[in-house]
Scaffold this active site. Structure first.
Site, PDB file in Angstrom:
ATOM      1  N   CYS A 178       0.844  -1.197   0.000  1.00  0.00           N
ATOM      2  CA  CYS A 178       0.000   0.000   0.000  1.00  0.00           C
ATOM      3  C   CYS A 178       0.878   1.245   0.000  1.00  0.00           C
ATOM      4  O   CYS A 178       1.936   1.275   0.638  1.00  0.00           O
ATOM      5  CB  CYS A 178      -0.904   0.008   1.232  1.00  0.00           C
ATOM      6  SG  CYS A 178      -2.084   1.385   1.221  1.00  0.00           S
ATOM      7  N   CYS A 182      -0.014   4.952   6.114  1.00  0.00           N
ATOM      8  CA  CYS A 182      -0.587   5.247   7.440  1.00  0.00           C
ATOM      9  C   CYS A 182       0.419   4.742   8.476  1.00  0.00           C
ATOM     10  O   CYS A 182       0.907   3.613   8.383  1.00  0.00           O
ATOM     11  CB  CYS A 182      -1.933   4.555   7.613  1.00  0.00           C
ATOM     12  SG  CYS A 182      -3.125   5.037   6.355  1.00  0.00           S
ATOM     13  N   CYS A 396      -2.928  -7.188   9.137  1.00  0.00           N
ATOM     14  CA  CYS A 396      -2.696  -6.871   7.743  1.00  0.00           C
ATOM     15  C   CYS A 396      -1.205  -6.637   7.512  1.00  0.00           C
ATOM     16  O   CYS A 396      -0.609  -5.768   8.125  1.00  0.00           O
ATOM     17  CB  CYS A 396      -3.517  -5.616   7.444  1.00  0.00           C
ATOM     18  SG  CYS A 396      -3.250  -4.907   5.864  1.00  0.00           S
TER      19      CYS A 396
HETATM   20  S1  SF4 Z   1      -4.303   1.461   6.847  1.00  0.00           S
HETATM   21 FE1  SF4 Z   1      -2.597   0.430   5.808  1.00  0.00          FE
HETATM   22  S2  SF4 Z   1      -3.534  -0.689   4.101  1.00  0.00           S
HETATM   23 FE2  SF4 Z   1      -5.025   0.850   4.812  1.00  0.00          FE
HETATM   24  S3  SF4 Z   1      -4.638   2.673   3.534  1.00  0.00           S
HETATM   25 FE3  SF4 Z   1      -3.417   2.929   5.394  1.00  0.00          FE
HETATM   26  S4  SF4 Z   1      -1.409   2.083   4.842  1.00  0.00           S
HETATM   27 FE4  SF4 Z   1      -2.865   1.324   3.334  1.00  0.00          FE
END
Ligand code: SF4
Length: 432
Positions: A178, A182, A396
């Site tokens: 991703c 985050c 995840c």
């Molecule tokens: S929480 Fe993790 S998987 Fe979801 S958008 Fe943010 S970085 Fe990407």
């Protein structure tokens, strides 16, 4: 070679149209075309049944198709399969899979069970109850809480038969890694390799359905689904098809970190449930943990939510990962009430599960309860997501790291050495 799972039923019918064998000398051109179209649509329907309901991958076994059609399918089309690299089932029934794709990239999917459907099932789960922790109410675990069960306290080695669950949610990935970065998310640390193709998304659910009777789908695995909107929307259309997996629109949830223009587009493309990974109540706070907020701030995001085409009795879910001392104050709770006012919604509180990729801490159960009570006293539906699959690294991005198949794994070399089953830190579904 075309993969069946990359096609909607009408696209498959279009592909089969030139193969239609319409009889009737008296037919005019229009009637002929109409009959041919009908025949192709019927064939597509038959193939959908075989692939998505009977899990048949060999066209030769599709006995109600003509010999010629079967031969054509063998030569031109393929039923895509994912290669299971590893899978692990936790004591609480959570089942995590690491799949290898054709280019050797890996992705994760998780089956998350909730709510038992029979007394025997409850008894089985009751035996898994371990520490006597203060109960936290959730929507998903409501029945279990009534039975006095806490998943995170599971101690025995007994596992739960999937047939006993009323709800089995497939948490699936939309990208390999991703790019949203985050700060609290392990997948975010790993970076992005590529987006998944439609067939790779659909096949995660198909593979999981071969193993368990999946009832719900959430796009909360690896990746930001709205960064891959065309493939995600098409995959949803395929999964909604009555002749295929036949999920209802309420049973599919797309969760986003907050890509405002794509939220609007999603509403136009496909009718499924929407979840927003909110996680903060001020722009300063949110921008610190979610870089996406620097482009689309909270106000823009909530305006997009207000404009999202919700059907009757449907609500947006706001996910709120609670980070100790960062966003778990009662002032945050008060701001959350104000922010979400007027939006048909519910709030899902997710106490952070610590992992070595982030410095944040999990708030105490008491603080979570207090935060939740503040919201519910103000007539806001607020649930708490209990950590799932902690004994199998169900977070995840965690399994990819352990197996050294993720970008950025070098940052977590220690995890490579871990055996498959280790006490995990992050509950599944912490991603967007
Ligand atoms: S929480 Fe993790 S998987 Fe979801 S958008 Fe943010 S970085 Fe990407």
């Amino acid at each position: 070679m075309i993969y069946i799972q990359s096609l909607t039923k009408s696209e498959l019918a279009d592909l089969l149209l030139p193969l239609s064998r319409v009889k009737g000398r008296d037919l005019d051109e229009e009637e002929f075309a109409k009959k041919a179209k009908k025949q192709a649509a019927y064939r597509a329907q038959q193939i959908f049944h075989w692939v998505y309901q009977r899990f048949v991958t060999d066209f030769e076994q599709m006995s109600d198709l003509s010999k010629d059609l079967r031969a054509w399918l063998v030569l031109n089309v393929e039923v895509y399969r994912l290669t299971e690299r590893v899978s692990n089932q936790a004591l609480d029934g959570t089942h995590k899979f690491l799949w290898t794709l054709h280019d050797q990239k890996t992705i994760e999917s998780v089956i998350i069970p909730a709510a038992l459907q029979e007394k025997g099932g409850k008894d089985a789960i009751a035996r898994l109850s371990g520490q006597d922790l203060a109960p936290i109410e959730t929507d998903e675990e409501e029945e279990l809480m009534q039975a006095g069960v806490r998943f995170s306290g599971a101690k025995t080695e007994e596992k739960v038969d999937s047939a006993k669950w009323k709800r089995l949610t497939a948490c699936i990935s939309s990208q390999v890694g991703c790019a949203m970065a985050c700060k609290f998310c392990l997948t975010g640390i790993q970076g992005i390799d590529r987006s998944l193709e439609t067939h790779e998304i659909v096949t995660q659910v198909l593979e999981l359905r071969r193993r368990s009777p999946i009832t719900n789908i959430v796009f909360m695995g690896m990746g930001e689904p709205l960064k891959n909107l065309p493939n995600v929307a098409k995959a949803c259309q395929i999964m909604l098809d009555q002749d295929g997996m036949s999920f209802s629109k309420r049973k599919i949830t797309i969760s986003t970190s907050g890509l405002v223009p794509q939220i609007e587009e999603l509403g136009r493309l496909v009718d499924v449930s929407l979840a927003i990974s909110l996680n903060a109540t001020t722009d300063e706070q949110r921008s610190e943990i979610m870089p996406v907020n620097r482009k689309w701030n909270i106000e823009m995001l909530l305006n997009a939510c207000r404009n999202y085409p919700l059907g009757p009795h449907r609500r947006i879910t706001f996910e709120y990962v609670m980070l100790k001392g960062f966003n778990d104050s009662m002032e945050d709770a008060a701001r959350l009430v104000k922010l979400t006012r007027g939006i048909p919604s519910k709030i899902n509180l997710i106490p952070f599960n610590e992992h070595s990729g982030a410095d944040y801490k999990r708030p105490t159960d008491e603080r979570v309860k207090e935060f939740q009570s503040y919201l519910t006293e103000r007539k806001i539906t607020a649930t708490v997501r209990i950590s799932r699959g902690r004994d199998i690294s169900a977070a995840c991005g965690q399994l990819r790291s352990i197996f050294g198949t993720a970008r950025g794994t070098e940052k977590h070399k220690d995890w490579k050495e871990l055996p498959v089953i280790q006490p995990g830190h992050v509950s599944s579904g912490q991603g967007a």
